[in-house]
Write a protein that holds these residues in place. Structure first.
Motif, PDB file in Angstrom:
ATOM      1  N   VAL A   1      13.570 -11.854  30.140  1.00 40.90           N
ATOM      2  CA  VAL A   1      14.265 -12.612  29.203  1.00 40.90           C
ATOM      3  C   VAL A   1      14.492 -11.883  27.905  1.00 40.90           C
ATOM      4  N   LYS A   2      13.799 -10.827  27.734  1.00 38.37           N
ATOM      5  CA  LYS A   2      13.874 -10.053  26.375  1.00 38.37           C
ATOM      6  C   LYS A   2      14.876  -8.728  26.573  1.00 38.37           C
ATOM      7  N   PHE A   3      14.672  -8.163  27.862  1.00 36.52           N
ATOM      8  CA  PHE A   3      15.399  -6.855  27.957  1.00 36.52           C
ATOM      9  C   PHE A   3      16.387  -7.093  29.221  1.00 36.52           C
ATOM     10  N   GLY A   4      16.669  -8.149  29.665  1.00 36.36           N
ATOM     11  CA  GLY A   4      17.689  -8.326  30.689  1.00 36.36           C
ATOM     12  C   GLY A   4      17.293  -8.448  31.837  1.00 36.36           C
ATOM     13  N   LYS A   5      18.073  -9.039  32.898  1.00 39.76           N
ATOM     14  CA  LYS A   5      17.744  -9.297  34.334  1.00 39.76           C
ATOM     15  C   LYS A   5      17.765  -7.912  35.091  1.00 39.76           C
ATOM     16  N   ARG A   6      18.862  -6.921  34.723  1.00 39.25           N
ATOM     17  CA  ARG A   6      19.274  -5.817  35.426  1.00 39.25           C
ATOM     18  C   ARG A   6      18.167  -4.884  35.605  1.00 39.25           C
ATOM     19  N   PRO A   7      17.566  -4.503  34.320  1.00 43.13           N
ATOM     20  CA  PRO A   7      16.293  -3.440  34.691  1.00 43.13           C
ATOM     21  C   PRO A   7      15.385  -3.871  35.543  1.00 43.13           C
ATOM     22  N   VAL A   8      14.879  -5.100  35.250  1.00 41.97           N
ATOM     23  CA  VAL A   8      13.636  -5.944  36.084  1.00 41.97           C
ATOM     24  C   VAL A   8      14.124  -5.828  37.455  1.00 41.97           C
ATOM     25  N   TYR A   9      15.286  -6.194  37.775  1.00 41.31           N
ATOM     26  CA  TYR A   9      15.636  -6.336  39.428  1.00 41.31           C
ATOM     27  C   TYR A   9      15.590  -4.835  39.795  1.00 41.31           C
ATOM     28  N   LEU A  10      15.827  -3.770  39.320  1.00 40.34           N
ATOM     29  CA  LEU A  10      15.907  -2.376  39.751  1.00 40.34           C
ATOM     30  C   LEU A  10      14.422  -2.036  39.887  1.00 40.34           C
ATOM     31  N   VAL A  11      13.679  -2.395  38.921  1.00 42.20           N
ATOM     32  CA  VAL A  11      11.971  -1.973  39.122  1.00 42.20           C
ATOM     33  C   VAL A  11      11.587  -2.830  40.081  1.00 42.20           C
ATOM     34  N   ALA A  12      11.900  -3.975  40.351  1.00 43.86           N
ATOM     35  CA  ALA A  12      11.129  -4.921  41.517  1.00 43.86           C
ATOM     36  C   ALA A  12      11.730  -4.111  42.787  1.00 43.86           C
TER      37      ALA A  12
ATOM     38  N   PHE B   1      24.907   0.857  40.455  1.00 41.80           N
ATOM     39  CA  PHE B   1      26.057   1.118  40.058  1.00 41.80           C
ATOM     40  C   PHE B   1      26.992  -0.165  40.209  1.00 41.80           C
ATOM     41  N   CYS B   2      26.562  -1.253  40.729  1.00 41.84           N
ATOM     42  CA  CYS B   2      27.336  -2.374  41.061  1.00 41.84           C
ATOM     43  C   CYS B   2      26.637  -3.892  40.310  1.00 41.84           C
ATOM     44  N   PHE B   3      25.395  -3.913  40.243  1.00 41.34           N
ATOM     45  CA  PHE B   3      24.685  -5.052  39.880  1.00 41.34           C
ATOM     46  C   PHE B   3      24.756  -5.129  38.274  1.00 41.34           C
ATOM     47  N   GLU B   4      25.388  -6.105  37.914  1.00 41.36           N
ATOM     48  CA  GLU B   4      25.599  -6.206  36.258  1.00 41.36           C
ATOM     49  C   GLU B   4      24.763  -7.230  35.636  1.00 41.36           C
ATOM     50  N   GLU B   5      24.433  -7.115  34.408  1.00 41.27           N
ATOM     51  CA  GLU B   5      23.616  -7.830  33.635  1.00 41.27           C
ATOM     52  C   GLU B   5      24.422  -9.261  33.461  1.00 41.27           C
ATOM     53  N   THR B   6      23.923 -10.441  33.686  1.00 39.88           N
ATOM     54  CA  THR B   6      24.424 -11.689  33.495  1.00 39.88           C
ATOM     55  C   THR B   6      23.967 -12.318  32.241  1.00 39.88           C
ATOM     56  N   LYS B   7      23.038 -11.874  31.620  1.00 38.39           N
ATOM     57  CA  LYS B   7      22.439 -12.550  30.148  1.00 38.39           C
ATOM     58  C   LYS B   7      23.623 -12.411  29.030  1.00 38.39           C
ATOM     59  N   PHE B   8      23.981 -13.607  28.703  1.00 41.75           N
ATOM     60  CA  PHE B   8      25.223 -13.734  27.703  1.00 41.75           C
ATOM     61  C   PHE B   8      24.829 -14.707  26.532  1.00 41.75           C
TER      62      PHE B   8
ATOM     63  N   GLN C   1      28.912  -4.558  32.983  1.00 41.25           N
ATOM     64  CA  GLN C   1      27.617  -4.777  32.175  1.00 41.25           C
ATOM     65  C   GLN C   1      26.815  -4.084  32.818  1.00 41.25           C
ATOM     66  N   LEU C   2      26.639  -2.818  32.798  1.00 42.37           N
ATOM     67  CA  LEU C   2      25.701  -1.850  33.502  1.00 42.37           C
ATOM     68  C   LEU C   2      24.923  -1.218  32.634  1.00 42.37           C
ATOM     69  N   ARG C   3      24.822  -1.571  31.208  1.00 43.31           N
ATOM     70  CA  ARG C   3      23.586  -0.743  30.378  1.00 43.31           C
ATOM     71  C   ARG C   3      22.331  -1.147  31.012  1.00 43.31           C
ATOM     72  N   PRO C   4      21.665  -0.191  30.633  1.00 40.70           N
ATOM     73  CA  PRO C   4      20.090   0.053  31.152  1.00 40.70           C
ATOM     74  C   PRO C   4      19.203  -1.074  30.759  1.00 40.70           C
ATOM     75  N   TYR C   5      19.468  -1.923  29.520  1.00 40.71           N
ATOM     76  CA  TYR C   5      18.698  -3.096  29.313  1.00 40.71           C
ATOM     77  C   TYR C   5      19.522  -3.946  28.154  1.00 40.71           C
ATOM     78  N   THR C   6      19.267  -5.131  28.094  1.00 43.10           N
ATOM     79  CA  THR C   6      20.098  -6.000  26.991  1.00 43.10           C
ATOM     80  C   THR C   6      19.133  -6.707  26.295  1.00 43.10           C
ATOM     81  N   ILE C   7      18.554  -6.202  24.941  1.00 45.00           N
ATOM     82  CA  ILE C   7      17.636  -6.861  24.175  1.00 45.00           C
ATOM     83  C   ILE C   7      18.131  -8.022  23.595  1.00 45.00           C
ATOM     84  N   THR C   8      17.268  -9.039  23.773  1.00 40.07           N
ATOM     85  CA  THR C   8      17.446 -10.536  23.296  1.00 40.07           C
ATOM     86  C   THR C   8      16.919 -10.534  21.680  1.00 40.07           C
ATOM     87  N   THR C   9      18.080 -10.825  20.836  1.00 43.88           N
ATOM     88  CA  THR C   9      17.221 -11.145  19.401  1.00 43.88           C
ATOM     89  C   THR C   9      15.979 -11.786  19.194  1.00 43.88           C
ATOM     90  N   GLY C  10      15.252 -11.624  18.393  1.00 40.96           N
ATOM     91  CA  GLY C  10      14.011 -12.143  18.130  1.00 40.96           C
ATOM     92  C   GLY C  10      12.704 -11.402  17.799  1.00 40.96           C
TER      93      GLY C  10
END
Length: 580
Positions: free
Chosen positions: A192-203, A305-312, A335-344
């Motif tokens: 939720v804080k940093f985006g789904k993409r980095p967490v999926y890759l670590v998992a 290279f292909c899995f995008e961040e869907t948080k918007f 949307q291939l940034r390493p992470y997407t930080i949510t404001t807060g």
């Protein structure tokens, strides 16, 4: 002398704000009861007659009122322009979360939620781009869940070659379930804080490590540790896939997407055991884990290279009318940034680690879905471990490949149930929405839940009692297929119902559900062997079958009072939403 027919009365229809249709019903001015005699409503594509629709309203000195079949508080609806008549004035924001004006005409479905004008909004992505992202999530689910379940096909070989007792193998399976429960509240707040993409890759990396570890395991502690680590990584598959569905798809598409998700569950939990049994028999059991680890490694490369961040983050209430929506303008970016930080603040971030448990006990609808999902997964864990234990012993004495083949029936059953609870449930929801004059209530999905609760109970009885009496293997196989049909339908319907009710709180809601479900499943799995030793397999499954009726009992209550409960929870929802 016959009376001349008079002209139909003109109807003054209060306009809705430009947010509708496709948004919660919010008239810009209060409406008044109007004399509707069955004539065509001005400006509407729907005839408000008591023959055509259940929400017919007739008022006057000697009038009677027939309330809507689906909502006793809501009266006649004009699909294009809104509310025609209401007993009480409807103030802005009076409709609870989940209630939306979904239909613009009888042949067009409004897109809800309303997409923004940004081409990078996942709701605006091309269908192929959505499909690619969803496919990658589903592929991760197949690999991760298969790694958790595949060993049950060759427990007999692990018992012979490594000396693991069936009780120890059962405990390792329970540890994997425990990892599923612990990983979700750890990983999802980070997503939720940093985006789904980095967490999926670590998992994915954790799944690969755990899979190769199991391929080389020799001692019991290897099996226990690798199973627990596998469960931790796999915990993303349920909560985060619901977040992804909510990010990518509109309300009338979510049932179908959840049906597809349940098919993937069928492939990973059941169908994957069929080739695993043949591989274990004809090559060796280690090869199964090597293959899964290789698939996970390939998936990791593609995902980078292909899995995008869907948080918007889009506006909460889009003021545009549906007719004002135009194709998004601007440049599309991957949307291939390493992470997407949510404001807060960081305080808000740490709050997300305990908020799910507050949500769990504060929202009756979340408790309702938790009840259904907990019972479903508990009986699934019981059936899976009973199959692995009982069919390697007399009177069956099945080989690994024969045990793998036993999973064909539940795979077929889950396919049928997923179609019923997915695509067919979406079609049923649209039909009921049209009958309710374009107003969609999430409880419309629950009517199809009742027969599948009965089917799931019948499957539990048929599977357990036939094994207890040593019946021919075809009977428990069919019973497991019947149970899986109910499992697939119930899972798809209840998950979609929760998304439709509380879309902007879905991450918090699913964390609590997954934790409770996995704690219950882990406890039952740990206790299953001593429970069977104490009471016998027959009595254990009689108790399980009777308890499986509990969700059925509460479903009619939720159909009737679900909207009222959503209205009571609206203020709390507005405070807690924003979790995806």
């Amino acid at each position: 002398m016959s009376k001349q027919p008079r002209d139909p009365p003109k109807v003054n229809i209060p306009p809705l704000s430009k947010r509708s249709p496709g948004c919660p019903l919010r008239p810009t001015q209060s409406s008044h009861e109007t004399d509707v005699l069955g004539e065509q409503i001005q400006g509407s594509l729907v005839k408000a007659s008591k023959e055509d629709y259940p929400g017919y309203l007739k008022t006057g000195p000697q009038s009677t009122r027939k309330e809507s079949f689906f909502d006793p508080d809501f009266k006649v609806i004009s699909i294009e322009t809104g509310v025609v008549g209401s007993k009480d004035d409807i103030s802005p924001g009076s409709e609870p979360p989940g209630t939306v004006l979904l239909e613009t005409t009888l042949n067009n479905t409004t897109r809800h939620p309303t997409p923004s004008s940004d081409p990078n909004d996942p709701l605006n992505w091309k269908p192929w781009r959505k499909a690619l992202n969803f496919f990658l999530v589903l592929f991760f689910t197949v690999v991760a869940f298969s790694c958790n379940c595949v060993a049950t096909a060759f427990w007999g070989q692990l018992n012979t070659e490594l000396g693991f007792s069936f009780d120890e193998l059962n405990n390792g399976f329970a540890l994997g379930i425990g990892g599923l429960g612990i990983g979700c509240p750890l990983f999802v707040p980070i997503a939720v804080k940093f985006g789904k993409r980095p967490v999926y890759l670590v998992a994915t990396i954790l799944v690969i490590v755990a899979t190769f570890w199991q391929a080389r395991m020799k001692y019991l502690h290897d099996y226990y540790a690798a199973s627990f680590l596998e469960g931790l990584a796999t915990s993303l598959c349920e909560a985060m896939i619901q977040m992804t569905i909510a990010d990518l798809y509109f309300v009338h598409q979510r049932g179908t997407m959840n049906g597809i998700f349940m098919i993937i569950i069928a492939i990973s939990n059941f169908l994957s055991l069929v080739p695993a049994g043949y591989i274990a028999t004809n090559i060796n059991w280690n090869t199964c884990f090597w293959i899964l680890g290789g698939l996970g490694s390939g998936f990791l490369i593609v995902s980078v290279f292909c899995f995008e961040e869907t948080k918007f983050e889009r506006a909460e209430d889009d003021p545009r009318d549906i007719h004002e929506l135009h194709p998004p303008q601007g440049k599309m970016k991957w949307q291939l940034r390493p992470y997407t930080i949510t404001t807060g603040s960081w305080g808000d971030f740490f709050k997300t680690f305990y908020t799910p448990f507050v949500v769990l006990i504060s929202f009756p609808i979340v408790l309702f879905v938790t009840l259904h999902y907990t019972f479903m997964l508990t009986w699934l864990a019981m059936c899976a471990t009973t199959l692995a234990n009982s069919f390697t012993q007399p009177p069956y004495e099945f080989s690994p490949e024969a045990i793998g083949n036993m999973n064909i029936a539940p795979f077929i059953g889950l396919l049928i149930g997923s179609f019923y609870g997915g695509w067919l449930n979406d079609k049923s929801m649209l039909y009921l929405t049209k009958r309710n004059h374009g107003v969609y209530e999430p409880e419309m999905r629950l009517y199809m839940l009742i027969p599948m609760c009965l089917i799931m109970t019948a499957g539990v009885f048929m599977f357990g009692l036939s094994i207890a009496t040593g019946t021919h293997w075809a009977v428990p196989m069919v019973g497991l297929g019947v149970f899986a049909a109910g499992f697939g339908a119930n899972g798809s319907i209840t998950l979609t119902y929760l998304i439709d009710c509380y879309r902007d709180m879905i991450s918090d809601a699913f964390i609590g559900i997954v934790v409770v479900r996995n704690i219950m499943s882990m406890v039952v799995t740990f206790c299953l062997s001593p429970w069977i030793d104490l009471n016998g397999l027959r009595n254990v499954f009689i108790i399980a079958g009777c308890l499986s009726l509990v969700p059925l009992v509460v479903t009619p209550f939720m159909i009737k009072y679900g909207k009222h409960l959503r209205r009571l929870s609206a203020d709390k929802y507005n405070k807690n939403k924003g979790g995806i």
